[in-house]
Write a protein that holds these residues in place. Structure first.
Motif, mmCIF file in Angstrom:
data_model
loop_
_atom_site.group_PDB
_atom_site.id
_atom_site.type_symbol
_atom_site.label_atom_id
_atom_site.label_comp_id
_atom_site.label_asym_id
_atom_site.label_seq_id
_atom_site.Cartn_x
_atom_site.Cartn_y
_atom_site.Cartn_z
ATOM 1 N N GLY A 9 -35.613 -4.744 -31.930
ATOM 2 C CA GLY A 9 -35.373 -3.729 -31.009
ATOM 3 C C GLY A 9 -34.778 -3.396 -30.266
ATOM 4 O O GLY A 9 -34.712 -1.563 -29.539
ATOM 5 N N PHE A 10 -33.203 -4.327 -29.720
ATOM 6 C CA PHE A 10 -32.174 -3.778 -29.060
ATOM 7 C C PHE A 10 -31.935 -2.729 -30.426
ATOM 8 O O PHE A 10 -31.338 -1.156 -29.810
ATOM 9 C CB PHE A 10 -31.461 -4.714 -29.208
ATOM 10 N N PHE A 11 -31.661 -2.597 -31.623
ATOM 11 C CA PHE A 11 -30.871 -1.524 -32.214
ATOM 12 C C PHE A 11 -32.482 -0.745 -32.514
ATOM 13 O O PHE A 11 -31.251 0.806 -32.752
ATOM 14 C CB PHE A 11 -30.953 -2.591 -34.218
ATOM 15 N N ALA A 12 -32.956 -0.223 -32.900
ATOM 16 C CA ALA A 12 -34.130 0.454 -32.559
ATOM 17 C C ALA A 12 -34.136 1.323 -31.330
ATOM 18 O O ALA A 12 -33.553 2.231 -31.319
ATOM 19 C CB ALA A 12 -35.811 -0.518 -33.032
ATOM 20 N N ALA A 13 -34.284 0.791 -29.737
ATOM 21 C CA ALA A 13 -33.703 1.691 -28.846
ATOM 22 C C ALA A 13 -32.199 1.922 -28.946
ATOM 23 O O ALA A 13 -32.082 2.990 -28.675
ATOM 24 C CB ALA A 13 -33.951 0.575 -27.620
ATOM 25 N N ALA A 14 -30.963 1.358 -29.320
ATOM 26 C CA ALA A 14 -29.944 1.907 -29.345
ATOM 27 C C ALA A 14 -30.193 3.402 -29.930
ATOM 28 O O ALA A 14 -29.110 3.960 -30.014
ATOM 29 C CB ALA A 14 -28.869 1.339 -29.729
ATOM 30 N N LEU A 15 -30.400 2.714 -31.732
ATOM 31 C CA LEU A 15 -30.375 3.701 -32.500
ATOM 32 C C LEU A 15 -31.632 5.101 -32.054
ATOM 33 O O LEU A 15 -30.944 6.757 -31.611
ATOM 34 C CB LEU A 15 -31.241 3.915 -33.843
ATOM 35 N N GLY A 16 -32.328 5.364 -31.100
ATOM 36 C CA GLY A 16 -32.988 6.747 -30.482
ATOM 37 C C GLY A 16 -32.123 6.626 -29.102
ATOM 38 O O GLY A 16 -32.340 8.824 -28.593
ATOM 39 N N LEU A 17 -31.736 6.263 -28.996
ATOM 40 C CA LEU A 17 -30.813 6.804 -27.586
ATOM 41 C C LEU A 17 -29.640 7.618 -28.224
ATOM 42 O O LEU A 17 -28.824 8.500 -27.979
ATOM 43 C CB LEU A 17 -30.153 5.169 -27.000
ATOM 44 N N LEU A 18 -29.119 7.289 -29.482
ATOM 45 C CA LEU A 18 -28.111 8.076 -29.665
ATOM 46 C C LEU A 18 -28.400 9.159 -30.300
ATOM 47 O O LEU A 18 -27.826 10.074 -30.716
ATOM 48 C CB LEU A 18 -27.481 6.974 -31.371
ATOM 49 N N LEU A 19 -29.564 8.883 -31.145
ATOM 50 C CA LEU A 19 -30.646 10.237 -31.780
ATOM 51 C C LEU A 19 -31.168 10.874 -30.232
ATOM 52 O O LEU A 19 -31.374 12.412 -30.547
ATOM 53 C CB LEU A 19 -31.660 9.951 -31.878
ATOM 54 N N LEU A 20 -31.417 10.680 -29.260
ATOM 55 C CA LEU A 20 -31.505 11.574 -28.387
ATOM 56 C C LEU A 20 -30.247 12.248 -27.676
ATOM 57 O O LEU A 20 -29.911 13.255 -26.591
ATOM 58 C CB LEU A 20 -32.354 11.058 -26.936
ATOM 59 N N GLY A 21 -29.296 11.695 -27.831
ATOM 60 C CA GLY A 21 -27.514 12.347 -27.139
ATOM 61 C C GLY A 21 -27.746 13.493 -27.957
ATOM 62 O O GLY A 21 -27.180 14.134 -27.938
ATOM 63 N N VAL A 22 -27.904 12.739 -29.467
ATOM 64 C CA VAL A 22 -27.993 14.700 -30.568
ATOM 65 C C VAL A 22 -28.418 15.972 -30.605
ATOM 66 O O VAL A 22 -28.170 16.468 -30.238
ATOM 67 C CB VAL A 22 -27.310 13.811 -31.897
ATOM 68 N N THR A 23 -30.393 14.500 -30.031
ATOM 69 C CA THR A 23 -31.047 16.190 -29.587
ATOM 70 C C THR A 23 -30.630 16.906 -28.403
ATOM 71 O O THR A 23 -31.040 18.245 -28.625
ATOM 72 C CB THR A 23 -32.366 15.206 -29.189
#
Length: 226
Positions: A9-23
């Motif tokens: 869950g931690f890494f999924a949330a971290a990846l989601g935050l990274l993709l939001l920053g790219v979007t």
């Protein structure tokens, strides 16, 4: 198993935050292709900050939106929601790092780690919700104008950034669910359980016969038996 779930869950949330920053700064939120006689193909693409046009020769011209107050209401709302989603996701990561059971930061007790994970899951859930609402709101306006026969402006289609934003929001929501499941279903540590009350049994030792006889005979003098 729960430790693996919370790490996922931690890494999924971290990846989601990274993709939001790219979007957010991605240029291709909506794309339109216009065919003409002089210019064979003219591609127009926009995001929340600027609009660009590229001709068939590959020459691009971009211009920023002149005034925030002159923008459409949904563009301003999407800006606010995306920035809020990134900030909430960042706060969620800061709370989740010391809350993981595989980390030791300041010797935090297990109940407090569970509360930190619950707060982190809440922040990631809000971040994913804000991102999902922003992307969906923008997509609804694109499709509404595209299928409206009375709309005379440029008709756009969904850009790649929207699909990236949907994926990022789903990853943030998945991370929040994993963090919530581990902190809510975690079992108590056996070492912290209260020990059952123990009461020592009081054993009554019988007096020796010699002591009793000695005490009983000591009460009387020798003349009592004569």
């Amino acid at each position: 198993m729960s430790m693996a779930v919370e790490t996922l869950g931690f890494f999924a949330a971290a990846l989601g935050l990274l993709l939001l920053g790219v979007t957010l700064p991605n240029s291709y939120w909506r794309v339109s292709t216009i065919h003409g006689n002089v210019i064979t193909t003219n591609t127009i693409f926009e995001n929340l900050w600027y609009s660009c046009a590229t001709d068939s020769l590959g020459v691009s011209n971009c211009w920023e939106f002149p005034s925030m107050l002159a923008l459409s209401g949904y563009v301003q709302g999407c800006r606010a929601l995306m920035i809020t989603a990134i900030l909430l996701g960042f706060l969620g990561l800061l709370l989740a790092m010391p809350g993981l059971r595989c980390t030791t930061v300041g010797n935090i007790a297990a109940p407090r780690k569970a509360r930190l994970l619950a707060a982190a899951g809440a922040f990631h859930a809000l971040a994913g919700t804000c991102g999902m609402v922003a992307i969906s709101w923008y997509a609804v306006n694109i499709t509404t104008d595209f299928f409206n026969p009375l709309y005379v402006g440029t008709k756009y289609e969904l850009g790649p950034a929207l699909y990236l934003g949907w994926s990022a929001s789903l990853l943030s929501l998945l991370g929040s669910v994993c963090l919530f499941s581990t902190c809510c279903c975690a079992k108590k540590d056996p070492a912290t359980r209260a020990a059952p009350p123990y009461k020592a049994s009081a054993a009554v030792m019988p007096r020796a016969a010699s002591d009793e006889s000695g005490v009983s005979f000591g009460k009387y003098g020798k003349n009592a038996y004569v």
